[in-house]
Motif scaffolding. Structure first.
Motif, mmCIF file in Angstrom:
data_model
loop_
_atom_site.group_PDB
_atom_site.id
_atom_site.type_symbol
_atom_site.label_atom_id
_atom_site.label_comp_id
_atom_site.label_asym_id
_atom_site.label_seq_id
_atom_site.Cartn_x
_atom_site.Cartn_y
_atom_site.Cartn_z
ATOM 1 N N ASN A 1 0.775 -1.110 0.267
ATOM 2 C CA ASN A 1 -0.051 -0.187 0.038
ATOM 3 C C ASN A 1 0.725 1.342 0.008
ATOM 4 N N PHE B 1 -4.503 -7.743 -11.727
ATOM 5 C CA PHE B 1 -4.597 -9.004 -11.488
ATOM 6 C C PHE B 1 -4.855 -9.958 -12.389
ATOM 7 N N ASN C 1 -6.632 -12.482 -4.164
ATOM 8 C CA ASN C 1 -6.007 -11.422 -4.964
ATOM 9 C C ASN C 1 -7.155 -10.019 -4.692
ATOM 10 N N VAL C 2 -8.254 -10.453 -4.228
ATOM 11 C CA VAL C 2 -9.313 -9.192 -3.730
ATOM 12 C C VAL C 2 -8.711 -8.559 -2.879
ATOM 13 N N GLU D 1 -5.530 -8.496 -1.966
ATOM 14 C CA GLU D 1 -4.033 -7.756 -2.159
ATOM 15 C C GLU D 1 -4.485 -6.786 -3.175
ATOM 16 N N ALA D 2 -5.530 -6.735 -4.060
ATOM 17 C CA ALA D 2 -5.925 -5.657 -4.849
ATOM 18 C C ALA D 2 -6.219 -4.378 -4.014
ATOM 19 N N ALA D 3 -7.035 -4.623 -2.823
ATOM 20 C CA ALA D 3 -7.244 -3.369 -2.157
ATOM 21 C C ALA D 3 -5.980 -2.881 -1.411
ATOM 22 N N GLN D 4 -4.869 -3.735 -1.090
ATOM 23 C CA GLN D 4 -3.689 -2.943 -0.528
ATOM 24 C C GLN D 4 -2.922 -2.384 -1.602
ATOM 25 N N ASP D 5 -3.115 -3.072 -2.780
ATOM 26 C CA ASP D 5 -2.155 -2.485 -3.928
ATOM 27 C C ASP D 5 -2.881 -0.961 -4.161
ATOM 28 N N LEU D 6 -4.150 -0.706 -3.768
ATOM 29 C CA LEU D 6 -4.859 0.502 -4.506
ATOM 30 C C LEU D 6 -4.590 1.359 -2.987
ATOM 31 N N GLY D 7 -4.044 0.982 -2.111
ATOM 32 C CA GLY D 7 -3.375 1.841 -0.933
ATOM 33 C C GLY D 7 -4.065 1.484 0.528
ATOM 34 N N ALA D 8 -4.915 0.623 0.653
ATOM 35 C CA ALA D 8 -5.541 0.360 2.012
ATOM 36 C C ALA D 8 -4.432 -0.368 2.675
ATOM 37 N N THR D 9 -4.380 -0.327 4.143
ATOM 38 C CA THR D 9 -3.803 -1.071 4.987
ATOM 39 C C THR D 9 -4.245 -2.379 5.031
ATOM 40 N N PRO D 10 -3.462 -3.563 5.432
ATOM 41 C CA PRO D 10 -4.071 -4.943 5.569
ATOM 42 C C PRO D 10 -5.308 -5.004 6.307
ATOM 43 N N LYS E 1 -12.845 -3.637 4.268
ATOM 44 C CA LYS E 1 -13.726 -2.934 3.109
ATOM 45 C C LYS E 1 -13.952 -4.067 2.153
ATOM 46 N N VAL E 2 -13.000 -4.999 1.852
ATOM 47 C CA VAL E 2 -13.358 -5.953 0.735
ATOM 48 C C VAL E 2 -13.586 -7.539 1.065
#
Ligand SMILES: Nc1ncnc2c1ncn2[C@@H]1O[C@H](COP(=O)(O)OP(=O)(O)OP(=O)(O)O)[C@@H](O)[C@H]1O
Ligand SMILES: [Mg+2]
Lengths: 357, 263
Positions: free
Chosen positions: A75, A83, B159-160, B162-171, B177-178
């Motif tokens: 993040n 993906f 991946n969902v 991970e995608a959220a983290q990829d977009l800037g969310a903390t774990p 959120k997802v």
């Protein structure tokens, strides 16, 4: 085009003692379209996941714009990932999906709205904002996944076989759109695929991987015309890969016949691999060729005929616009320029070894 | 021939229905019977229901039942969900072992679970009472939650998250959120199932409760041993209705959910 945007230094990764990436070195320049190409399980996704921050390498460093980001969580990295299976948030609308990253960055309402509109236009899905993700087709979902990533204006976009699930027609459309997007946005792309045609059409640079090793890095033309070893030659397009002996500079013996070539520096009487592309094999009258053989099969492929020719114990694959019926005696001629000589690997294992740039 | 087959089928279903529901039907009918007699119908009445709600001890047991069911299923939902998340991350073999261990309280005969818990409480000098019952209920409720949540987690694409983290969310915010919205139907089913199981339990409660503490089912049991108490029929009828409604709710949730999954 000369700045290194990202630099992978000596990256290794194993799972349960099984080596997936072995001391890999790779850099990507600013604004480059770089493709990782290789067979299933060769470590493409693992490489992307290390760049994205989802895996930590066992050894080595990831340098991003001069900063070591090896241990930075995903993040906090200025890059985004598309993906393989889209990974859209199914309980959210298209709009909410696209806004996800911007909301976290606390952008203003108006800014987010403008960005959504802009991104939807960019991926040709204007007006789909209120739709639920489930109601979209595979290709549309794919485009939403791309829109969701690019609204964040990352420096680098990682795409893991993004077109893998689409049918041929849609794939080709999307390939075109991706290139257009890249040119419009000026983002650096790292693209993963195991489809060599896709890699050849889209990339500035192709990295051919096998079993965790980089086999060759080069432009599509270089990879196709001058494969560095039999693996690359075999993986990129169809090839005749034949055992040969380099008699001296510019002369190689294949299947008992001497073929003039243009390669030098292999020494004398050295065993080598000889690669000849099927479209470079010329069929002539039996006495006019370097060796003679018989046509054993013939298939019409639209643009050309695909023929197998048995000559001196090797079945040559030939693409030609001229047709020779099965059973016909033919001669084989190869232009010296079209013969590619490669060192033989020392052992089976070394087939996968890195060839230094 | 076909007709006869049809008749046989209908007959079979009817027979099943009678065997399954005749006892409950008897109970329900008797709970509205004006006289205390179990043999004769002397008119329709609500008086046993009224009496029920005037009886302090019964109201106390009703209160206990609800509190225990609510608290135990809430705690079990929390623990079970966290356990599911951890188990989902495990490799196949450890996960299967864990699954086996957590399933034991569910597959075991209630009496075995009940007696073992009782022995454990005695051994550890834990005074039996409200708390021991609550702990026991949490214990046997956890597997039901895991059983509902784990499959939902498995369906959720890693991946969902991970995608959220990829977009800037903390774990943590990525999970909230997802992942949570994705598995929430499973968590809710697990909670409802645990709540129902807790309401429904007699045996384990019986062995782990102290002298002064009763839930509805143990209350009914002690009262009926003392003599005929139509109030107890009324109470049992109410309990049956409550459990039935809950189960219907759970099944409807499942059905509508499966529809959205297979649309
Ligand atoms: N989390 C993991 N645990 C164990 N092994 C893994 C893990 N992730 C990847 N691997 C193994 O690492 C190797 C490389 O995997 P990777 O996903 O990078 O391949 P790939 O090149 O992306 O292949 P594909 O084209 O099939 O996606 C494979 O043998 C895979 O089984
Ligand atoms: Mg992959």
């Amino acid at each position: 085009m000369s700045d290194k945007l990202i630099d992978l230094i000596n990256i290794s990764k194993s799972y349960d003692g099984q080596v997936v990436l072995d001391e890999m070195d790779l850099y990507i320049r600013d604004n480059e379209f770089l493709t990782l190409l290789g067979p299933s399980g060769c470590g493409k996704t693992t490489t992307l996941r290390i760049i994205g921050g989802f895996e930590t390498p066992d050894t080595g460093k990831v340098i991003f714009q001069g900063k070591d980001i090896t241990n930075l969580p995903p993040n906090q990295r200025d890059l985004n990932t598309v993906f393989q299976k889209y990974a859209l948030f199914t309980h959210m609308t298209v709009e909410e999906n696209i806004a996800f990253g911007l909301r976290i960055k606390k952008k203003s309402r108006q800014y987010i709205k403008d960005k959504i509109d802009y991104a939807l236009k960019l991926v040709n899905l204007d007006g789909y904002g209120k739709r639920s993700v489930d109601s979209l087709s595979g290709g549309q979902q794919q485009r939403i996944a791309i829109a969701r990533a690019i609204v964040n204006e990352p420096k680098l976009l990682l795409l893991d076989e993004p077109l893998g699930a689409l049918d041929l027609k849609l794939r080709q459309d999307m390939q075109y759109e991706l290139i257009r997007l890249k040119n419009e946005l000026g983002i650096t792309f790292i693209y993963v695929t195991h489809d060599q045609e896709e890699a050849l059409t889209m990339s500035d640079t192709i990295v051919v991987m096998n079993q965790g090793y980089i086999q060759q890095i080069g432009s599509p033309e270089a990879i196709y015309n001058e494969p560095k070893n039999a693996f690359v030659a075999d993986f990129i397009g169809e090839s005749n890969i034949i055992d040969g002996i380099m008699i001296e500079d510019k002369l190689v013996r294949i299947l008992g016949a001497k073929f003039p070539c243009v390669d030098t520096g292999f020494g004398t009487n050295r065993p080598v691999d000889v690669v000849i592309r099927p479209e470079d094999v010329e069929l002539v009258a039996p006495e006019a060729g370097t060796i003679a053989g018989t046509v054993t099969s013939l298939i019409f492929k639209g643009v050309h005929y695909e023929m197998d020719v048995m000559a001196n114990g090797y079945e040559w694959l030939v693409h030609s616009t001229k047709m020779f019926p099965v059973g016909e005696a033919v001669g084989i001629h190869v232009d010296p320029f079209n013969i590619q000589i490669m060192n033989k690997p020392e052992s089976e294992d070394e087939e996968a070894v890195t060839i230094d740039e | 021939m076909v007709r006869f087959g049809k008749f046989l089928k209908g007959f079979y279903v009817a027979l099943m229905g009678i065997f399954l529901y005749a006892p409950i039907l008897t109970l329900i009918v008797l709970s509205f019977n004006a006289s205390k007699s179990r043999a004769k119908w002397s008119g329709f009445t609500f008086k046993w229901y009224a009496a029920l709600f005037e009886n302090e001890a019964i109201l106390q047991s009703l209160w206990n039942t609800i509190i225990i069911a609510l608290v135990s299923s809430l705690v079990a939902t929390l623990i079970g969900t966290m356990a599911s998340i951890a188990m989902n991350r495990m490799k196949k073999l450890p996960r299967q072992v864990m699954m086996g261990i957590t399933n034991i309280p569910m597959l075991n005969a209630d009496i075995v679970t009940g007696i073992s818990l009782m022995l454990l409480f005695i051994m550890t000098d834990f005074a039996p009472g409200f708390t021991s019952v609550l702990l026991a209920h949490i214990t046997f409720n956890i597997p039901y939650v895991i059983l509902s949540v784990l499959p939902k987690l498995k369906q959720t694409d890693r991946n969902v998250f991970e995608a959220a983290q990829d977009l800037g969310a903390t774990p943590i915010s990525a999970f909230m959120k997802v992942v949570l919205p994705d598995i929430f139907p499973g968590i809710l089913s697990g909670f409802l199932l645990a709540f129902t199981m807790s309401l429904d339990d007699f045996v384990i409660t019986h062995f782990t409760k102290g002298a002064g503490v009763d839930t509805i089912s143990t209350k009914v049991y002690t009262e009926l041993r003392k003599g005929i108490k139509p109030e107890m029929y009324a109470l049992s009828t109410l309990m049956f209705a409550a459990v039935l409604i809950l189960l219907v709710l759970i099944n409807r949730r499942r059905a509508t959910h499966e529809q959205t999954v297979n649309h």
